[in-house]
Design a protein around this motif. Sequence first.
Motif, PDB file in Angstrom:
ATOM      1  N   HIS A   1       0.832  -1.201   0.000  1.00 34.37           N
ATOM      2  CA  HIS A   1       0.000   0.000   0.000  1.00 34.37           C
ATOM      3  C   HIS A   1       0.871   1.258   0.000  1.00 34.37           C
ATOM      4  O   HIS A   1       0.550   2.250  -0.672  1.00 34.37           O
ATOM      5  CB  HIS A   1      -0.927   0.001   1.216  1.00 34.37           C
ATOM      6  CG  HIS A   1      -2.032  -1.002   1.107  1.00 34.37           C
ATOM      7  ND1 HIS A   1      -2.763  -1.436   2.195  1.00 34.37           N
ATOM      8  CD2 HIS A   1      -2.529  -1.675   0.034  1.00 34.37           C
ATOM      9  CE1 HIS A   1      -3.664  -2.320   1.806  1.00 34.37           C
ATOM     10  NE2 HIS A   1      -3.542  -2.481   0.497  1.00 34.37           N
ATOM     11  N   TYR A   2       1.971   1.175   0.772  1.00 37.79           N
ATOM     12  CA  TYR A   2       2.897   2.307   0.776  1.00 37.79           C
ATOM     13  C   TYR A   2       3.523   2.514  -0.601  1.00 37.79           C
ATOM     14  O   TYR A   2       3.669   3.643  -1.080  1.00 37.79           O
ATOM     15  CB  TYR A   2       3.996   2.102   1.821  1.00 37.79           C
ATOM     16  CG  TYR A   2       3.607   2.543   3.208  1.00 37.79           C
ATOM     17  CD1 TYR A   2       3.413   3.890   3.497  1.00 37.79           C
ATOM     18  CD2 TYR A   2       3.442   1.616   4.237  1.00 37.79           C
ATOM     19  CE1 TYR A   2       3.058   4.301   4.779  1.00 37.79           C
ATOM     20  CE2 TYR A   2       3.089   2.013   5.519  1.00 37.79           C
ATOM     21  CZ  TYR A   2       2.886   3.361   5.784  1.00 37.79           C
ATOM     22  OH  TYR A   2       2.526   3.771   7.039  1.00 37.79           O
ATOM     23  N   LEU A   3       3.902   1.410  -1.254  1.00 35.44           N
ATOM     24  CA  LEU A   3       4.514   1.517  -2.579  1.00 35.44           C
ATOM     25  C   LEU A   3       3.531   2.104  -3.581  1.00 35.44           C
ATOM     26  O   LEU A   3       3.899   2.956  -4.407  1.00 35.44           O
ATOM     27  CB  LEU A   3       4.992   0.144  -3.045  1.00 35.44           C
ATOM     28  CG  LEU A   3       6.189  -0.452  -2.297  1.00 35.44           C
ATOM     29  CD1 LEU A   3       6.466  -1.876  -2.787  1.00 35.44           C
ATOM     30  CD2 LEU A   3       7.417   0.417  -2.490  1.00 35.44           C
ATOM     31  N   ASN A   4       2.298   1.671  -3.525  1.00 36.01           N
ATOM     32  CA  ASN A   4       1.285   2.215  -4.436  1.00 36.01           C
ATOM     33  C   ASN A   4       1.034   3.698  -4.161  1.00 36.01           C
ATOM     34  O   ASN A   4       0.836   4.490  -5.086  1.00 36.01           O
ATOM     35  CB  ASN A   4      -0.024   1.433  -4.296  1.00 36.01           C
ATOM     36  CG  ASN A   4       0.098   0.021  -4.819  1.00 36.01           C
ATOM     37  OD1 ASN A   4       0.910  -0.252  -5.717  1.00 36.01           O
ATOM     38  ND2 ASN A   4      -0.691  -0.901  -4.269  1.00 36.01           N
TER      39      ASN A   4
ATOM     40  N   MET B   1       3.949   5.667  -5.566  1.00 32.30           N
ATOM     41  CA  MET B   1       3.887   5.735  -7.029  1.00 32.30           C
ATOM     42  C   MET B   1       2.848   6.729  -7.509  1.00 32.30           C
ATOM     43  O   MET B   1       2.883   7.169  -8.661  1.00 32.30           O
ATOM     44  CB  MET B   1       3.569   4.345  -7.598  1.00 32.30           C
ATOM     45  CG  MET B   1       4.678   3.317  -7.414  1.00 32.30           C
ATOM     46  SD  MET B   1       6.224   3.806  -8.188  1.00 32.30           S
ATOM     47  CE  MET B   1       5.755   3.758  -9.916  1.00 32.30           C
ATOM     48  N   SER B   2       1.931   7.090  -6.638  1.00 32.85           N
ATOM     49  CA  SER B   2       0.897   8.059  -7.033  1.00 32.85           C
ATOM     50  C   SER B   2       1.409   9.499  -6.971  1.00 32.85           C
ATOM     51  O   SER B   2       0.734  10.414  -7.428  1.00 32.85           O
ATOM     52  CB  SER B   2      -0.331   7.920  -6.129  1.00 32.85           C
ATOM     53  OG  SER B   2      -0.025   8.309  -4.794  1.00 32.85           O
ATOM     54  N   PHE B   3       2.621   9.695  -6.408  1.00 34.01           N
ATOM     55  CA  PHE B   3       3.175  11.039  -6.325  1.00 34.01           C
ATOM     56  C   PHE B   3       3.501  11.563  -7.713  1.00 34.01           C
ATOM     57  O   PHE B   3       3.801  10.804  -8.636  1.00 34.01           O
ATOM     58  CB  PHE B   3       4.451  11.055  -5.475  1.00 34.01           C
ATOM     59  CG  PHE B   3       4.221  10.791  -4.016  1.00 34.01           C
ATOM     60  CD1 PHE B   3       2.942  10.796  -3.478  1.00 34.01           C
ATOM     61  CD2 PHE B   3       5.283  10.520  -3.167  1.00 34.01           C
ATOM     62  CE1 PHE B   3       2.724  10.550  -2.145  1.00 34.01           C
ATOM     63  CE2 PHE B   3       5.080  10.275  -1.834  1.00 34.01           C
ATOM     64  CZ  PHE B   3       3.795  10.290  -1.314  1.00 34.01           C
TER      65      PHE B   3
END
Length: 413
Positions: A77-80, A83-85
């Motif tokens: 969830h943190y990686l996703n 990646m939304s940044f």
Amino acid sequence: SKTMLKSFIQKEETLPWEALLFTTGQINYGGRIIDDWDRRLLLCTLKQYLNPEILSDKGFQFVPSSMKFKELDSISHYLNYIMSFSEVADTTLFGLSENASITYRHKLSASLLDNMIITQPKIKAKKKNGPTSDDPFLSIIHKLHKELPAFIEAEKVKAGSEGEIEKDSLKVFLRHETDKYNNLLSTINYYADQLEKVIKGEMIMSQELEEMYRSLMIGKIPQEWRVFDSLKSLGPWYGDLNRRVEFMRNWRSLGSLKSYSLSAFIFPQGFLAAVLQSHARKNKKPIDSFIYAFEITSFASLEQVKEPLKVGVYISELYLDGAGWDNSKRALCDLKKNQLYWQMPIIGLIPCEETRKKDNTYQCPVYKTAARTGALMTTGISSGFILAIDLPCFENPDKWILRGTALLCESPE
């Protein structure tokens, strides 16, 4: 730096933050930095990471408090979320203002356009009964001749005995600056004549003239004309040259001025030294015993200045980069959105023997241009740097250090 940190942790009961900051910023990294202002920025940046608050339980974060992060339950969830940044980093992450991205894009666009102009074909086919490729260049030469300012009458500067003039440091400086501008005007006039003869087929084009031809055709300043630092293109640069020469002519004719334009000088550091030297001679003391104190006035224009300073001089036409100026509070403030520069009010430079630095002041460097670069002088200081002026501020000066706030002599185009 890691070894020193480990040593401090193992040998000291409490971590000596100031010693850690000094060894890291002044020695390990700062020892490789020549410029004092770059070292100041490094130390200011390190303060964000080397301070006791990072070990507190108050939820310390390394980004501005306005930026909130989600608390998630898994690495995926943190990686996703990461990646939304946006791929373009927010300028506030680095302590810069939101307007800094505009400056970056402007420079990027200017660089792209410059490269496109350079790659254009140098020779264009002539149309039947149409203008040749040299016609636009001839119009440039004719405009240069037409708008070239007249020479400054340097001989009037030398009125009176030579010995009396040598005792007046400002007159000596004026004479030197006048000679430099007259030499520049003579150089422009000479090369403009040479280029016109080449285009008309009256003489052979040399490599030097060919490079000058190419520079003028794309609106750049020929290297032989770069007597003073400037980032302007040919048109604005020529207008600025006329402004500078007119200022020098007024000073020469009036003898003294109520306020001096620091941006009109080829060597402004010499002007500052001349003011100090005049004051030192008047008081019969060594010049090294005097430094400058600063008075930020409320005068927005020269018309508001009724009389010159009795001690020191007024300087004008400086532009704040990275901050604005609150005239009511007489302190630094944030720039408005999409605003890049702020013209400072007239500033008084007052020679004094000693001055105590006031609280809540930002030591603001003054540069010739927005490039903030120059050749390294024998004093160990860049030729692009002029002096530092203390500006009042109600916030932590570190804020303006991280923003790279500086005063510029050259007005933005």
